[in-house]
Design an enzyme around this catalytic site. Structure first.
Site, PDB file in Angstrom:
ATOM      1  N   ASP A 251       0.830  -1.203   0.000  1.00 63.30           N
ATOM      2  CA  ASP A 251       0.000   0.000   0.000  1.00 63.30           C
ATOM      3  C   ASP A 251       0.858   1.244   0.000  1.00 63.30           C
ATOM      4  OD1 ASP A 251      -1.644  -2.273   1.300  1.00 63.30           O
ATOM      5  OD2 ASP A 251      -3.081  -0.796   0.567  1.00 63.30           O
TER       6      ASP A 251
HETATM    7  C1  LIG Z   1      -2.228  -4.245  -5.173  1.00 60.64           C
HETATM    8  S1  LIG Z   1      -3.266  -3.916  -3.832  1.00 60.64           S
HETATM    9  C2  LIG Z   1      -2.197  -3.529  -2.529  1.00 60.64           C
HETATM   10  C3  LIG Z   1      -2.775  -3.861  -1.187  1.00 60.64           C
HETATM   11  O1  LIG Z   1      -4.155  -3.450  -0.984  1.00 60.64           O
HETATM   12  C4  LIG Z   1      -4.739  -4.382  -0.033  1.00 60.64           C
HETATM   13  O2  LIG Z   1      -5.324  -3.722   1.050  1.00 60.64           O
HETATM   14  P1  LIG Z   1      -6.943  -3.509   1.094  1.00 60.64           P
HETATM   15  O3  LIG Z   1      -7.567  -4.790   0.640  1.00 60.64           O
HETATM   16  O4  LIG Z   1      -7.224  -3.178   2.545  1.00 60.64           O
HETATM   17  O5  LIG Z   1      -7.177  -2.359   0.150  1.00 60.64           O
HETATM   18  C5  LIG Z   1      -3.599  -5.200   0.443  1.00 60.64           C
HETATM   19  O6  LIG Z   1      -2.853  -4.552   1.450  1.00 60.64           O
HETATM   20  C6  LIG Z   1      -2.817  -5.310  -0.833  1.00 60.64           C
HETATM   21  O7  LIG Z   1      -1.620  -5.902  -0.673  1.00 60.64           O
END
Ligand SMILES: CSC[C@H]1O[C@H](OP(=O)(O)O)[C@H](O)[C@@H]1O
EC number: 5.3.1.23
Length: 361
Positions: A251
């Site tokens: 992220d």
């Molecule tokens: C390529 S997505 C990066 C990242 O986003 C996800 O978090 P969330 O589902 O809370 O938006 C997850 O940390 C992924 O690795």
């Protein structure tokens, strides 16, 4: 291979945006309209759409749609610039940890003045701004395949003694987290396409189950050989099975290579280190924040307790139970073998220098 139609997190044509409601997956595949920045903010905050790159594209395109339909409310270019700046700063508040929305917002804000130097006609200015925003969609599509190709090459070259590899991943980093091929899941897709994949292991990813709800959906859909495990099984898996690499998303990656990713990533990195398994981050360079020197500076989003104490509205813990629900954790650079980007694979300690030289070009 991925079917572009049924795994599209975002559907867009000028003036119209809809997102696949990921909270309804895997049972229902329902697209919901996004007609404004407010709609996008709510969809991102409730995680109907999630994944750092997908969040940014959804936010930017929601502003393009709002601009497209509200041109008559502006009487000067300055009023458009103020509106765009205010809306972008609002979008950033929807989820604080991922940097992609912030990066996208800053890129657009930096373009507002140069565009006004080029275009003084109000209607044309708005139209060219919409075209600029739409380029975020194309950019992310291109980035994904490059990440997959660089990552598959690096992991295969690291394991010349094995033709087919077992890879472990976490959370969801595929077409539902990006706008196309995926980041870490894009690497797995590319290994499969290269006939170099034995099994893709993936975690359920408690508490919000992006693995069981979303990654399972993508791997079953693409007929990629896989095995789902509970997060708590990762240690036994690495101790008893030949795992050739762990690859996860990000992220926000800071200048020294520290990485914020879904909660549970840090412990996978520690386990990988203990078991001498290469640990990779796969992320577009839009996820790299050189303004933050280390992971200590990253804001970790806390999520609602009900995301831990219930699943699809069914309580799995006593009413009133006290919980701690950080949505991300920080993996220190010294646990990371390489950071796979659309420009190549970089070691954490060379990341800042490589990125600065790329950004100068
Ligand atoms: C390529 S997505 C990066 C990242 O986003 C996800 O978090 P969330 O589902 O809370 O938006 C997850 O940390 C992924 O690795």
């Amino acid at each position: 291979m991925q079917d572009d139609q049924t795994l599209k997190a975002i559907r867009y044509q000028r003036g119209s945006l809809s997102i696949l409601d990921q909270l309804k997956l895997p049972d229902q595949s329902i697209y919901i309209p996004i007609n404004s920045v407010d709609d996008a903010w709510k969809a991102i905050h409730t995680m109907s759409i999630r994944g750092a790159p997908a969040i940014a594209v959804c936010g930017v395109l929601s502003l393009a749609v709002e601009l497209y339909h509200s041109q008559s409310k502006f009487d000067t270019i300055a009023s458009v610039q103020q509106f765009v700046t205010d809306q972008l700063n609002y979008l950033i508040t929807s989820r604080p940890t991922a940097v992609n929305m912030t990066e996208g917002a800053q890129t657009i804000i930096d373009y507002l003045i140069p565009l006004s130097n080029k275009q003084q006609d109000l209607s044309q200015y708005i139209n060219e701004l919409i075209v600029f925003m739409e380029q975020f969609l194309e950019r992310d599509l291109a980035d994904n395949h490059a990440i997959g190709q660089y990552g598959a090459k690096a992991i295969s070259e690291n394991n010349t003694s094995h033709k087919k590899l077992n890879i472990l991943t976490h959370c969801n980093t595929g077409s539902l987290a990006t706008v196309g091929f995926g980041t870490a899941l894009g690497v797995i897709r590319q290994l499969q396409a290269n006939d170099n994949l034995e099994l893709a292991y993936f975690t359920e990813t408690r508490p919000y189950n992006q693995g069981s709800r979303l990654t399972a959906y993508e791997l079953v859909h693409d007929r990629i050989p896989h095995t789902m495990i509970c997060d708590s099984m990762a240690g036994l898996l690495m101790r008893t099975q030949p795992i050739h690499a762990v690859v996860v998303g990000a992220d926000r990656v800071t200048a020294n290579g520290d990485t914020a990713n879904k909660i549970g990533t840090y412990q996978l990195a520690i386990l990988a280190k203990h078991h001498k398994i290469p640990f990779y981050i796969a992320a577009p360079t839009t996820s790299i924040d050189l303004n933050k020197k280390t992971g200590d500076e990253i804001v970790i989003e806390q999520r609602p307790s009900k995301e831990m104490t219930s699943i699809k509205g069914v309580n799995i813990a006593a009413e009133g139970v006290q919980v701690w629900n950080p949505s991300f954790d920080i993996t220190p650079a010294n646990l990371i073998t390489g950071i796979i980007t659309e420009h190549g694979v970089f070691k954490p300690d060379e990341l800042e220098e490589k990125l600065l030289s790329l950004r100068k070009k």
